[in-house]
Each structure stands twice: as C-alpha cells, then as structure tokens.
Design a protein around this motif. Structure first.
Motif, PDB file in Angstrom:
ATOM      1  N   ARG A  21     -38.062  26.380   5.933  1.00 51.94           N
ATOM      2  CA  ARG A  21     -38.606  27.629   5.392  1.00 51.94           C
ATOM      3  C   ARG A  21     -39.750  27.350   4.412  1.00 51.94           C
ATOM      4  N   GLU A  22     -39.592  26.317   3.569  1.00 56.74           N
ATOM      5  CA  GLU A  22     -40.645  25.997   2.595  1.00 56.74           C
ATOM      6  C   GLU A  22     -41.900  25.469   3.269  1.00 56.74           C
ATOM      7  N   THR A  23     -41.781  24.975   4.493  1.00 58.00           N
ATOM      8  CA  THR A  23     -42.964  24.543   5.238  1.00 58.00           C
ATOM      9  C   THR A  23     -43.495  25.659   6.129  1.00 58.00           C
ATOM     10  N   GLY A  24     -42.931  26.847   5.985  1.00 61.41           N
ATOM     11  CA  GLY A  24     -43.475  28.014   6.669  1.00 61.41           C
ATOM     12  C   GLY A  24     -42.860  28.334   8.018  1.00 61.41           C
ATOM     13  N   MET A  25     -41.762  27.687   8.385  1.00 62.72           N
ATOM     14  CA  MET A  25     -41.154  28.019   9.672  1.00 62.72           C
ATOM     15  C   MET A  25     -40.599  29.437   9.617  1.00 62.72           C
ATOM     16  N   SER A  26     -40.832  30.179  10.655  1.00 58.29           N
ATOM     17  CA  SER A  26     -40.368  31.565  10.721  1.00 58.29           C
ATOM     18  C   SER A  26     -38.851  31.628  10.836  1.00 58.29           C
ATOM     19  N   ILE A  27     -38.305  32.766  10.450  1.00 56.74           N
ATOM     20  CA  ILE A  27     -36.865  32.993  10.598  1.00 56.74           C
ATOM     21  C   ILE A  27     -36.479  32.862  12.071  1.00 56.74           C
ATOM     22  N   ALA A  28     -37.315  33.399  12.957  1.00 50.58           N
ATOM     23  CA  ALA A  28     -37.013  33.335  14.394  1.00 50.58           C
ATOM     24  C   ALA A  28     -36.917  31.883  14.870  1.00 50.58           C
ATOM     25  N   ASP A  29     -37.836  31.034  14.405  1.00 54.87           N
ATOM     26  CA  ASP A  29     -37.802  29.635  14.831  1.00 54.87           C
ATOM     27  C   ASP A  29     -36.643  28.879  14.185  1.00 54.87           C
ATOM     28  N   VAL A  30     -36.300  29.204  12.936  1.00 54.96           N
ATOM     29  CA  VAL A  30     -35.125  28.587  12.317  1.00 54.96           C
ATOM     30  C   VAL A  30     -33.879  28.991  13.096  1.00 54.96           C
TER      31      VAL A  30
END
Length: 139
Positions: free
Chosen positions: A72-81
C-alpha cells in the motif's frame, strides 16, 4: 517451493496472539483500518477469534500485514492487494503473483522517476533562491 520472504514487524507475540489494539499499535494502522482490510479480503485469512469473539493475531498474520503495508505504501491499489491475497491462498499461483508484482514494480519505478524529476526541480529552485538571498546579504 521455497518460502517467499515478507517484511516483518518487530513484536513479541504471546501464545494467545495479539489483540487488534496491540496490532494497531505495532503497525501504526488504526483499528478501523485493520477491520476494513479483513472485510475487504486483503488479509491472507480472517484473524482467528478467541472464545469471546475478539480477534487474535499470530506471527503469520503480522507478517502478512507488514507485506500489505509495504504494498500500500508503494501505491498498490486495493484491488491488486486483494488479487495478491486471493492468489496467495491458492497453491501453484506463483506465476500469476509474479505478474501482479511485476506490473506494480513498473508503477513504482515510474513514480520514482517522477519523484526524482520533482526533486531535481526543487533543488534547482532552492539553489536559485539561496543564490538570490546570498547576493542580497552581500549588497
């Protein structure tokens, strides 16, 4: 397959696990955020509950949350997580996980390049203002 390393959180975890409040303190996430992550399917597994129905987090839960925070801190979207969590629940999906992580890596590299360009512009402005102030002081 060899174990995939995850970021870790430094915490002593008692046999009964950590409460959600303790996990919030260790991670810096709010209790509401931890509950949201569980409802949204971002945790590898829902946190186990004690006989009173309270969440109790174990080492594997904290390691997963540490990885989630990093993504998340590197900008990964909720959908991708969520996609990573779904894939991680299924054996043999390493190739698919690699695709998600590779795409995210490209996003991080693009953001890093953009940030470096912004930093260079800031440094240029700071140098110009420093020179202007220096000239003013010598007048």
């Amino acid at each position: 397959m060899a174990s995939i390393p995850l970021p870790t959180l430094d915490a002593d975890i008692p046999d009964e696990g950590l409460s959600i409040g303790a996990v919030a303190e260790v991670t810096g996430l709010s209790i509401d955020t931890l509950r949201y992550y569980e409802r949204a399917g971002l945790l590898l597994d829902p946190a186990p509950r004690d006989p009173g129905g309270r969440r109790r987090y174990r080492r594997n839960d904290l390691d997963w949350i540490a990885g989630l925070i990093m993504l998340r801190e590197t900008g990964m979207s909720i959908a991708d997580v969520r996609r990573m969590a779904e894939l991680s629940r299924v054996a043999g999906t390493e190739a698919e996980r690699l695709v998600v992580l590779g795409e995210h890596r490209m996003h991080v590299l693009d953001e890093l390049a953009r940030t470096r360009a912004h930093l260079a512009a800031l440094e240029s402005k700071i140098a110009a203002y420093t020179e202007a102030v220096s000239r003013k002081d010598t007048e």
